[in-house]
Write an enzyme that holds these catalytic residues in place. Structure first.
Site, mmCIF file in Angstrom:
data_model
loop_
_atom_site.group_PDB
_atom_site.id
_atom_site.type_symbol
_atom_site.label_atom_id
_atom_site.label_comp_id
_atom_site.label_asym_id
_atom_site.label_seq_id
_atom_site.Cartn_x
_atom_site.Cartn_y
_atom_site.Cartn_z
ATOM 1 N N ARG A 50 23.652 71.908 -68.676
ATOM 2 C CA ARG A 50 24.982 71.792 -68.074
ATOM 3 C C ARG A 50 24.994 71.055 -66.729
ATOM 4 O O ARG A 50 25.286 71.639 -65.681
ATOM 5 C CB ARG A 50 25.623 73.168 -67.936
ATOM 6 N N ASP A 62 33.149 77.722 -77.924
ATOM 7 C CA ASP A 62 33.254 79.108 -77.460
ATOM 8 C C ASP A 62 33.562 80.092 -78.590
ATOM 9 O O ASP A 62 33.612 81.296 -78.357
ATOM 10 C CB ASP A 62 34.332 79.225 -76.372
ATOM 11 N N ARG A 71 32.540 89.417 -68.466
ATOM 12 C CA ARG A 71 32.926 88.192 -67.758
ATOM 13 C C ARG A 71 34.161 87.566 -68.401
ATOM 14 O O ARG A 71 34.921 86.879 -67.719
ATOM 15 C CB ARG A 71 31.781 87.165 -67.785
HETATM 16 C C1 UD1 Z 1 34.246 74.677 -70.161
HETATM 17 C C2 UD1 Z 1 34.474 76.130 -70.461
HETATM 18 C C3 UD1 Z 1 33.419 76.648 -71.436
HETATM 19 C C4 UD1 Z 1 33.395 75.777 -72.687
HETATM 20 C C5 UD1 Z 1 33.233 74.307 -72.320
HETATM 21 C C6 UD1 Z 1 33.358 73.381 -73.519
HETATM 22 C C7 UD1 Z 1 35.466 77.042 -68.454
HETATM 23 C C8 UD1 Z 1 35.328 77.940 -67.270
HETATM 24 N N1 UD1 Z 1 34.386 76.889 -69.218
HETATM 25 O O1 UD1 Z 1 32.965 74.579 -69.531
HETATM 26 O O2 UD1 Z 1 33.768 77.995 -71.777
HETATM 27 O O3 UD1 Z 1 32.300 76.172 -73.514
HETATM 28 O O4 UD1 Z 1 34.251 73.918 -71.374
HETATM 29 O O5 UD1 Z 1 34.570 73.568 -74.160
HETATM 30 O O6 UD1 Z 1 36.515 76.494 -68.697
HETATM 31 N N2 UD1 Z 1 28.464 67.649 -69.088
HETATM 32 C C9 UD1 Z 1 27.631 66.731 -68.515
HETATM 33 N N3 UD1 Z 1 27.891 66.324 -67.229
HETATM 34 C C10 UD1 Z 1 28.943 66.805 -66.517
HETATM 35 C C11 UD1 Z 1 29.801 67.756 -67.113
HETATM 36 C C12 UD1 Z 1 29.537 68.161 -68.410
HETATM 37 O O7 UD1 Z 1 26.671 66.274 -69.144
HETATM 38 O O8 UD1 Z 1 29.127 66.403 -65.366
HETATM 39 C C13 UD1 Z 1 28.211 68.096 -70.474
HETATM 40 C C14 UD1 Z 1 27.856 69.577 -70.586
HETATM 41 O O9 UD1 Z 1 26.499 69.823 -70.324
HETATM 42 C C15 UD1 Z 1 28.230 69.882 -72.019
HETATM 43 C C16 UD1 Z 1 29.465 68.986 -72.227
HETATM 44 O O10 UD1 Z 1 29.397 67.982 -71.224
HETATM 45 O O11 UD1 Z 1 27.225 69.480 -72.896
HETATM 46 C C17 UD1 Z 1 30.785 69.694 -72.132
HETATM 47 O O12 UD1 Z 1 30.796 70.479 -70.960
HETATM 48 P P1 UD1 Z 1 32.146 70.801 -70.169
HETATM 49 O O13 UD1 Z 1 33.312 70.484 -71.035
HETATM 50 O O14 UD1 Z 1 32.074 70.177 -68.843
HETATM 51 O O15 UD1 Z 1 32.034 72.371 -70.015
HETATM 52 P P2 UD1 Z 1 32.535 73.238 -68.797
HETATM 53 O O16 UD1 Z 1 33.739 72.607 -68.190
HETATM 54 O O17 UD1 Z 1 31.399 73.589 -67.930
#
Ligand code: UD1
Length: 432
Positions: free
Chosen positions: A134, A319, A411
């Site tokens: 992440r 999720d 949580r």
């Molecule tokens: C949010 C949700 C989480 C859900 C996820 C995907 C919240 C609090 N959490 O998490 O419950 O499982 O969306 O629907 O809303 N990534 C990168 N670089 C970045 C950002 C993301 O590589 O800068 C990757 C992540 O590692 C992952 C993918 O993109 O593989 C999607 O992640 P992301 O949509 O950003 O998840 P969250 O916003 O952390």
């Protein structure tokens, strides 16, 4: 540490009130940093993650008050609704320290509004569920595109924009919910226009955009892959309602499919769950939209196996992947479940196996061979969503299942055992 005890084999009948969405409440709360006026949020769920974010915001100087009452048992949705008021009259601190932010990934998102309003932020790299690496690289690239100067030192991102942020075009290399939230908040106070492409279209993103618009931001296209934001000089207070939790609704829908029965998910929105309801229908479960929610029912016929692949919205949500796998452990045949969003989100597999599930992993795909019977056992929650997949399996299993490490579940699920018990499940929390 609390545990949950379940004795499986009971049908679910009745009503479950769906709470406000955790994943919408968190960015809305963070948006309060953008204005000195109060932001009032209705329908906020009382969850450990919400409490943790209140602590994080408090450290920056946000005052919060809670109104509304907690219901004694599973009752009407209105009885759960809570209004929280956040007021960031003065930001007293632009540092988000490790001990606060490391416990939840969303805490990192304060970097957007702090930078936009104060021109500086120092934020610890995030924590959250152990479901993959992440990274936050796209969040940082996006902020750089708006003119922020960033450096990473000793686990902290040091961000500065002494002359303010400037609108820009930014194309996300990969769809990211958090990245889209941060850019929406930052661009709302940037000078000029920002165009985000390959943006996340999740209902929670739309909820945040509605909140920002109610605060005076100019945003169009939220809910599509391209979002335009015209920056304004100042945002003001507003009153906004948190959308119902589609992940909670999907989880209970699977629980009803798992045990058989008939339950109204009060407040659930079918339009937020297109891929989930399609998969559920294919299992042989009936779904009907009613004026005040979704009715889920399944007669004791066999569960059909269904293949799913997780994807960004409107695809099948990551999720709900663990919970759907829990359901498929008793299907009448083989199903394939492919995880495409996170690289390490199969930790529930070995715990489901303790109950007798037959699952084999090959890369990012799990092959689930439905079994005729699961048997209760002691299992351990490993992350938030994995924990409820064990509850679903426990509801189907013969005998007693004890789920430990329930703090993961707390949580994101508001009073899960009360809601299920009110529908006839034999489930209780063992304290201590
Ligand atoms: C949010 C949700 C989480 C859900 C996820 C995907 C919240 C609090 N959490 O998490 O419950 O499982 O969306 O629907 O809303 N990534 C990168 N670089 C970045 C950002 C993301 O590589 O800068 C990757 C992540 O590692 C992952 C993918 O993109 O593989 C999607 O992640 P992301 O949509 O950003 O998840 P969250 O916003 O952390």
């Amino acid at each position: 540490m609390d545990r949950i005890r379940i004795v499986g084999g009971h049908r679910l009948e009745g009503e479950i009130a769906i709470s406000g969405a955790k994943n919408a409440a968190l960015p809305l709360m963070i948006a309060s940093l953008l204005t000195e006026e109060p932001l009032e949020l209705e329908n906020v769920p009382l969850l450990a993650d919400v409490e943790q974010l209140i602590r994080i915001l408090g450290n920056h100087g946000v005052d919060y008050t809670l109104t509304g009452r907690r219901a004694a048992a599973c009752a009407k949705a209105a009885a759960y609704a809570r209004t929280m008021r956040f007021e960031a009259a003065e930001i007293v601190n632009t540092i988000a320290p490790y001990d606060l932010v490391s416990r939840m990934r969303a805490g990192f998102w304060v970097i957007g509004p702090l930078l936009a309003r104060m021109g500086e932020a120092e934020v610890s790299l995030p924590g959250g569920c152990a479901i993959g690496t992440r990274p936050v690289d796209f969040i940082l690239d996006g902020l750089r595109a708006l003119g922020a100067e960033l450096a990473i030192e000793s686990g902290y991102v040091h961000a500065g924009a002494p002359h303010g942020l400037r609108g820009a075009a930014y194309d996300f290399p990969k769809i990211t919910v958090g990245g889209t939230h941060v850019m929406l908040m930052a661009a709302s106070l940037a000078e000029g226009e920002t165009v985000l492409t390959n943006a996340a279209a999740e209902p929670e993103v739309v909820n945040l955009a509605q909140c920002l618009q109610a605060m005076g931001a100019q945003i169009s296209g939220a809910g599509t892959r391209t979002i335009c934001i015209k920056g304004v000089k100042k945002l003001h207070g507003a009153k906004v309602k948190v959308i119902p939790d589609r992940i909670e609704a999907g989880t209970y829908a699977f629980a009803v499919a798992a045990t058989g029965g008939n339950v109204l998910l009060r407040g659930a929105e079918a339009r937020h769950l297109p891929a989930v309801l399609e998969a559920l229908r294919q299992t042989g479960t009936q779904i009907s939209e009613e004026a005040d929610g979704l009715r889920i029912s399944r007669a004791m016929a066999h569960l059909q196996p269904v293949n799913i692949e997780t994807a960004a919205y409107p695809g099948f949500p990551t999720d709900l992947q663990a919970q759907f796998m829990g359901l498929m452990t008793r299907a009448d045949g083989v199903s394939h479940i492919t995880e495409t969003i996170f690289e390490n989100r199969f930790m529930h597999v070995q715990e489901l196996a303790r109950l007798g599930a037959q699952i084999s992993l090959s890369g990012q795909t799990a092959e689930v061979r439905g079994v005729a019977e699961l048997k209760g056992a002691q299992v351990m929650a490993t992350d938030l969503r994995a924990s409820v997949s064990l509850v679903i399996a426990g509801l189907m299993a013969e005998g007693e299942t004890i789920v430990s490490r329930v703090y993961h579940l707390d949580r994101g699920f508001e009073r899960l055992e009360e809601k299920l018990a009110a529908c006839g499940a034999e489930i209780e929390r063992l304290r201590g």
